[in-house]
Write a protein that holds these residues in place. Structure first.
Motif, PDB file in Angstrom:
ATOM      1  N   LEU A   1     -19.040   0.726 -25.469  1.00 17.89           N
ATOM      2  CA  LEU A   1     -18.574   1.421 -26.673  1.00 17.89           C
ATOM      3  C   LEU A   1     -18.054   0.428 -27.697  1.00 17.89           C
ATOM      4  O   LEU A   1     -18.303   0.573 -28.908  1.00 17.89           O
ATOM      5  CB  LEU A   1     -17.479   2.420 -26.287  1.00 17.89           C
ATOM      6  CG  LEU A   1     -16.831   3.201 -27.428  1.00 17.89           C
ATOM      7  CD1 LEU A   1     -17.864   4.034 -28.168  1.00 17.89           C
ATOM      8  CD2 LEU A   1     -15.706   4.086 -26.887  1.00 17.89           C
ATOM      9  N   LEU A   2     -17.337  -0.589 -27.237  1.00 18.51           N
ATOM     10  CA  LEU A   2     -16.819  -1.612 -28.143  1.00 18.51           C
ATOM     11  C   LEU A   2     -17.962  -2.380 -28.807  1.00 18.51           C
ATOM     12  O   LEU A   2     -17.986  -2.540 -30.041  1.00 18.51           O
ATOM     13  CB  LEU A   2     -15.914  -2.570 -27.357  1.00 18.51           C
ATOM     14  CG  LEU A   2     -15.349  -3.767 -28.133  1.00 18.51           C
ATOM     15  CD1 LEU A   2     -14.396  -3.303 -29.212  1.00 18.51           C
ATOM     16  CD2 LEU A   2     -14.646  -4.734 -27.168  1.00 18.51           C
ATOM     17  N   VAL A   3     -18.921  -2.826 -28.000  1.00 18.51           N
ATOM     18  CA  VAL A   3     -20.034  -3.629 -28.535  1.00 18.51           C
ATOM     19  C   VAL A   3     -20.878  -2.819 -29.506  1.00 18.51           C
ATOM     20  O   VAL A   3     -21.130  -3.243 -30.651  1.00 18.51           O
ATOM     21  CB  VAL A   3     -20.901  -4.149 -27.368  1.00 18.51           C
ATOM     22  CG1 VAL A   3     -22.192  -4.770 -27.899  1.00 18.51           C
ATOM     23  CG2 VAL A   3     -20.130  -5.162 -26.550  1.00 18.51           C
ATOM     24  N   HIS A   4     -21.315  -1.642 -29.093  1.00 14.56           N
ATOM     25  CA  HIS A   4     -22.194  -0.845 -29.952  1.00 14.56           C
ATOM     26  C   HIS A   4     -21.457  -0.316 -31.175  1.00 14.56           C
ATOM     27  O   HIS A   4     -22.052  -0.187 -32.250  1.00 14.56           O
ATOM     28  CB  HIS A   4     -22.806   0.310 -29.166  1.00 14.56           C
ATOM     29  CG  HIS A   4     -23.633  -0.134 -28.005  1.00 14.56           C
ATOM     30  ND1 HIS A   4     -24.640  -1.062 -28.120  1.00 14.56           N
ATOM     31  CD2 HIS A   4     -23.609   0.209 -26.686  1.00 14.56           C
ATOM     32  CE1 HIS A   4     -25.198  -1.263 -26.942  1.00 14.56           C
ATOM     33  NE2 HIS A   4     -24.594  -0.504 -26.059  1.00 14.56           N
ATOM     34  N   GLY A   5     -20.162  -0.017 -31.004  1.00 19.03           N
ATOM     35  CA  GLY A   5     -19.400   0.436 -32.157  1.00 19.03           C
ATOM     36  C   GLY A   5     -19.275  -0.642 -33.225  1.00 19.03           C
ATOM     37  O   GLY A   5     -19.406  -0.367 -34.427  1.00 19.03           O
ATOM     38  N   LEU A   6     -19.025  -1.885 -32.795  1.00 21.52           N
ATOM     39  CA  LEU A   6     -18.913  -2.974 -33.766  1.00 21.52           C
ATOM     40  C   LEU A   6     -20.256  -3.275 -34.424  1.00 21.52           C
ATOM     41  O   LEU A   6     -20.332  -3.526 -35.639  1.00 21.52           O
ATOM     42  CB  LEU A   6     -18.357  -4.219 -33.077  1.00 21.52           C
ATOM     43  CG  LEU A   6     -16.891  -4.124 -32.618  1.00 21.52           C
ATOM     44  CD1 LEU A   6     -16.480  -5.379 -31.868  1.00 21.52           C
ATOM     45  CD2 LEU A   6     -15.966  -3.902 -33.812  1.00 21.52           C
ATOM     46  N   TRP A   7     -21.335  -3.245 -33.638  1.00 18.21           N
ATOM     47  CA  TRP A   7     -22.654  -3.460 -34.236  1.00 18.21           C
ATOM     48  C   TRP A   7     -23.034  -2.312 -35.162  1.00 18.21           C
ATOM     49  O   TRP A   7     -23.707  -2.509 -36.187  1.00 18.21           O
ATOM     50  CB  TRP A   7     -23.714  -3.632 -33.154  1.00 18.21           C
ATOM     51  CG  TRP A   7     -23.940  -5.066 -32.787  1.00 18.21           C
ATOM     52  CD1 TRP A   7     -23.579  -5.698 -31.642  1.00 18.21           C
ATOM     53  CD2 TRP A   7     -24.577  -6.057 -33.608  1.00 18.21           C
ATOM     54  NE1 TRP A   7     -23.943  -7.021 -31.685  1.00 18.21           N
ATOM     55  CE2 TRP A   7     -24.560  -7.271 -32.882  1.00 18.21           C
ATOM     56  CE3 TRP A   7     -25.144  -6.041 -34.875  1.00 18.21           C
ATOM     57  CZ2 TRP A   7     -25.095  -8.453 -33.382  1.00 18.21           C
ATOM     58  CZ3 TRP A   7     -25.670  -7.220 -35.386  1.00 18.21           C
ATOM     59  CH2 TRP A   7     -25.651  -8.402 -34.642  1.00 18.21           C
ATOM     60  N   LEU A   8     -22.614  -1.109 -34.822  1.00 17.58           N
ATOM     61  CA  LEU A   8     -22.863   0.028 -35.705  1.00 17.58           C
ATOM     62  C   LEU A   8     -22.180  -0.179 -37.054  1.00 17.58           C
ATOM     63  O   LEU A   8     -22.764   0.075 -38.118  1.00 17.58           O
ATOM     64  CB  LEU A   8     -22.361   1.310 -35.043  1.00 17.58           C
ATOM     65  CG  LEU A   8     -22.495   2.606 -35.845  1.00 17.58           C
ATOM     66  CD1 LEU A   8     -23.969   2.898 -36.139  1.00 17.58           C
ATOM     67  CD2 LEU A   8     -21.862   3.768 -35.092  1.00 17.58           C
ATOM     68  N   LEU A   9     -20.933  -0.654 -37.023  1.00 19.67           N
ATOM     69  CA  LEU A   9     -20.231  -0.960 -38.273  1.00 19.67           C
ATOM     70  C   LEU A   9     -20.953  -2.054 -39.053  1.00 19.67           C
ATOM     71  O   LEU A   9     -21.088  -1.973 -40.281  1.00 19.67           O
ATOM     72  CB  LEU A   9     -18.797  -1.401 -37.967  1.00 19.67           C
ATOM     73  CG  LEU A   9     -17.758  -0.307 -37.769  1.00 19.67           C
ATOM     74  CD1 LEU A   9     -16.413  -0.946 -37.456  1.00 19.67           C
ATOM     75  CD2 LEU A   9     -17.641   0.561 -39.013  1.00 19.67           C
ATOM     76  N   ALA A  10     -21.402  -3.089 -38.344  1.00 22.28           N
ATOM     77  CA  ALA A  10     -22.097  -4.190 -39.011  1.00 22.28           C
ATOM     78  C   ALA A  10     -23.380  -3.696 -39.680  1.00 22.28           C
ATOM     79  O   ALA A  10     -23.674  -4.056 -40.836  1.00 22.28           O
ATOM     80  CB  ALA A  10     -22.410  -5.291 -37.999  1.00 22.28           C
ATOM     81  N   MET A  11     -24.159  -2.852 -38.995  1.00 21.10           N
ATOM     82  CA  MET A  11     -25.404  -2.367 -39.582  1.00 21.10           C
ATOM     83  C   MET A  11     -25.140  -1.385 -40.718  1.00 21.10           C
ATOM     84  O   MET A  11     -25.897  -1.336 -41.698  1.00 21.10           O
ATOM     85  CB  MET A  11     -26.271  -1.711 -38.508  1.00 21.10           C
ATOM     86  CG  MET A  11     -26.717  -2.651 -37.387  1.00 21.10           C
ATOM     87  SD  MET A  11     -27.393  -4.227 -37.993  1.00 21.10           S
ATOM     88  CE  MET A  11     -28.791  -3.690 -38.971  1.00 21.10           C
ATOM     89  N   LEU A  12     -24.065  -0.601 -40.614  1.00 22.94           N
ATOM     90  CA  LEU A  12     -23.690   0.260 -41.733  1.00 22.94           C
ATOM     91  C   LEU A  12     -23.339  -0.571 -42.967  1.00 22.94           C
ATOM     92  O   LEU A  12     -23.738  -0.236 -44.093  1.00 22.94           O
ATOM     93  CB  LEU A  12     -22.504   1.149 -41.341  1.00 22.94           C
ATOM     94  CG  LEU A  12     -22.812   2.410 -40.538  1.00 22.94           C
ATOM     95  CD1 LEU A  12     -21.517   3.066 -40.055  1.00 22.94           C
ATOM     96  CD2 LEU A  12     -23.614   3.399 -41.391  1.00 22.94           C
ATOM     97  N   ALA A  13     -22.575  -1.658 -42.731  1.00 22.01           N
ATOM     98  CA  ALA A  13     -22.215  -2.533 -43.847  1.00 22.01           C
ATOM     99  C   ALA A  13     -23.453  -3.209 -44.438  1.00 22.01           C
ATOM    100  O   ALA A  13     -23.589  -3.330 -45.659  1.00 22.01           O
ATOM    101  CB  ALA A  13     -21.205  -3.576 -43.377  1.00 22.01           C
ATOM    102  N   ALA A  14     -24.369  -3.649 -43.561  1.00 19.93           N
ATOM    103  CA  ALA A  14     -25.603  -4.274 -44.052  1.00 19.93           C
ATOM    104  C   ALA A  14     -26.434  -3.281 -44.859  1.00 19.93           C
ATOM    105  O   ALA A  14     -26.962  -3.615 -45.934  1.00 19.93           O
ATOM    106  CB  ALA A  14     -26.408  -4.815 -42.874  1.00 19.93           C
ATOM    107  N   LEU A  15     -26.556  -2.055 -44.350  1.00 19.51           N
ATOM    108  CA  LEU A  15     -27.328  -1.037 -45.061  1.00 19.51           C
ATOM    109  C   LEU A  15     -26.671  -0.686 -46.393  1.00 19.51           C
ATOM    110  O   LEU A  15     -27.359  -0.501 -47.415  1.00 19.51           O
ATOM    111  CB  LEU A  15     -27.448   0.206 -44.180  1.00 19.51           C
ATOM    112  CG  LEU A  15     -28.567   1.200 -44.510  1.00 19.51           C
ATOM    113  CD1 LEU A  15     -29.926   0.526 -44.408  1.00 19.51           C
ATOM    114  CD2 LEU A  15     -28.491   2.395 -43.570  1.00 19.51           C
TER     115      LEU A  15
END
Length: 463
Positions: free
Chosen positions: A178-192
């Motif tokens: 949850l920690l890993v995917h949540g942080l990557w989800l934030l990163a991809m949201l920011a990139a998008l």
């Protein structure tokens, strides 16, 4: 002892129980007479009593407060990681498109946006199925930051206790996932978000370039990658646009818009949505497993508590009904009595005549002058609390913390309690300052006190 606003959750309770067990394994058994007494009085099965004992010890020794500090540190550490993820994602989006002065190579941009994400996603999957330690590096960073931000010496056993507790049901993989995917989800949201902002405010041209390959592989790859995003409404450049982008910078706005839509769709479908789905899966499994967390009662630290928390007489069952009133003390032993009034002395001078002449119905509990006598009386009171309790104290002694804690514990096991501050014997004097300390300490505890005999109150319930 628990504040209802900050009452520990079921996970916190098991977490603190594990932390107390680890502390006792490393530093030896804690002083737990009162904790054991409270746990037995609360009742329940062995796991419930072990938990009650651990929670009382954790509150007494500051470990519960350390847990609150640790959780605050964990939130701050998570916030720092989230900020880092957002900045990293925004940086990826900015680096992929540039400043608009040069045409964007669509496959280089796509590789910079998704390459590391997909590589680490594959590594997570391999670790999940083969090693079971996926996200361990990021998890260690988070735990390390949490401990540093907590700044509490009592928090030393909290992180190991959490890992031991979660590993028992393999919940660590879901929490770290949850920690890993949540942080990557934030990163991809920011990139998008950065891609959308740049594409909306700057004019970009898109090309693809090659020296060795023909155009057909790029056409096939572009259309294959755009197949799923097209189901969500994203545009896919047609074959003519793709060929034109490989030969020169397309001048038509429709080609630019098609490439921009294709790039956004590919990042959304292959970068953001997998992380969103995996984060949701990990959250669901974490919440599901958290409800099933239990203590491993076979561990030596718990098994040795069975006799203290589950006395043999309780496990066999009650053979006789409890008496209607508190048993009578005689020569240090409790015997039957017909009323619930009790008089006890606390560390009285051996030269003082004791006990005074007692009316019928008042039980003499003797003088508490040792740990054994205190524990024996508290054990009896926890089972048969009296309606009225009077404790005689010698105000020539200082009201130390141990004595005050004992008075509070005695009062908690009686319907009503009064403290009898004995007057000085003939030829002796009581220091006024010390007497004032007694009054102040007893007032702080909320215990009524007087220097007159409470025997009338013990006998009749009033003065």
């Amino acid at each position: 002892m628990e504040d209802p606003v900050t009452a520990p959750t079921p996970l916190d309770k098991r977490w603190l129980t594990e932390a107390v067990r680890l502390r006792e394994e490393h530093a030896g058994p804690l002083e737990d007479q009162e904790a054991n007494r409270r746990a037995r009085q609360q009742g329940g099965d062995l796991a419930a009593r072990i938990e009650a004992r651990a929670l009382w010890l954790a509150e007494r020794d500051g470990m519960a407060e350390a847990l609150r500090h640790w959780k605050q540190g964990a939130r701050l550490a998570l916030l720092a990681l989230m900020i880092a993820a957002v900045l990293s994602g925004a940086g990826l989006g900015l680096a992929a498109l540039g400043d608009g002065q040069r045409p964007v190579n669509v496959f280089w941009a796509l590789g910079s946006l998704l390459g590391l994400n997909l590589l680490l996603l594959v590594g997570w999957a391999l670790g999940f199925f083969f090693a079971g330690e996926q996200g361990a590096a990021l998890g260690r960073v988070w735990l390390w930051l949490s401990e540093r931000l907590a700044r509490d010496a009592q928090a030393a056993q909290l992180a190991p206790a959490l890992l031991v507790l979660l590993q028992r049901q393999r919940l660590n993989r879901w929490l770290l996932g949850l920690l890993v995917h949540g942080l990557w989800l934030l990163a991809m949201l920011a990139a998008l978000g950065m891609l959308l902002a740049l594409l909306a405010t700057r004019r970009y041209g898109f090309v693809w370039e090659t020296t060795l390959l023909a155009a057909d592989p790029f056409i096939t790859l572009t259309q294959a990658l755009g197949a799923l995003p097209s189901l969500l409404g994203f545009a896919v450049p047609d074959e003519a646009m793709i060929r034109a982008s490989g030969a020169s910078l397309p001048a038509l706005d429709i080609a630019r818009q098609a490439w921009a839509s294709w790039l956004l769709g590919v990042v959304l479908v292959y970068g953001l949505l997998p992380r969103l789905a995996l984060a949701a899966l990990c959250l669901w499994r974490w919440r599901q497993g958290r409800e099933r967390l239990t203590l491993d009662l076979s561990l030596p630290g718990y098994a040795q508590l069975r006799e203290a928390l589950m006395p043999r007489s309780e496990r066999i069952g009650v053979q006789d009904a409890a008496p209607d009133s508190l048993p009578h003390f005689a020569a240090g032993q409790l015997e039957s009595a017909s009323t619930g009034a009790l008089l006890v002395g606390l560390e009285l001078d051996e030269l003082r005549p004791w006990p005074p002449a007692l009316p019928h119905g008042i039980t003499n509990a003797g003088v508490l002058d040792s740990r054994e006598s205190r524990n024996k009386l508290l054990e009896q009171l926890s089972r048969f609390p009296p309606a009225r309790l009077a404790v005689a104290c010698d105000p020539r002694r200082s009201p130390d913390r141990g004595s005050l804690a004992l008075l509070a514990e005695l009062a908690r096991n009686a319907g009503a309690t009064r403290i009898w501050l004995l007057q000085a014997e003939p030829g002796q004097a009581i220091d006024a300052a010390r007497l004032g300390d007694w009054h102040e300490a007893l007032d702080r505890l909320g215990l009524p006190h007087a220097d007159t005999s409470p025997l009338t109150w013990l006998e009749h319930g009033h003065d």
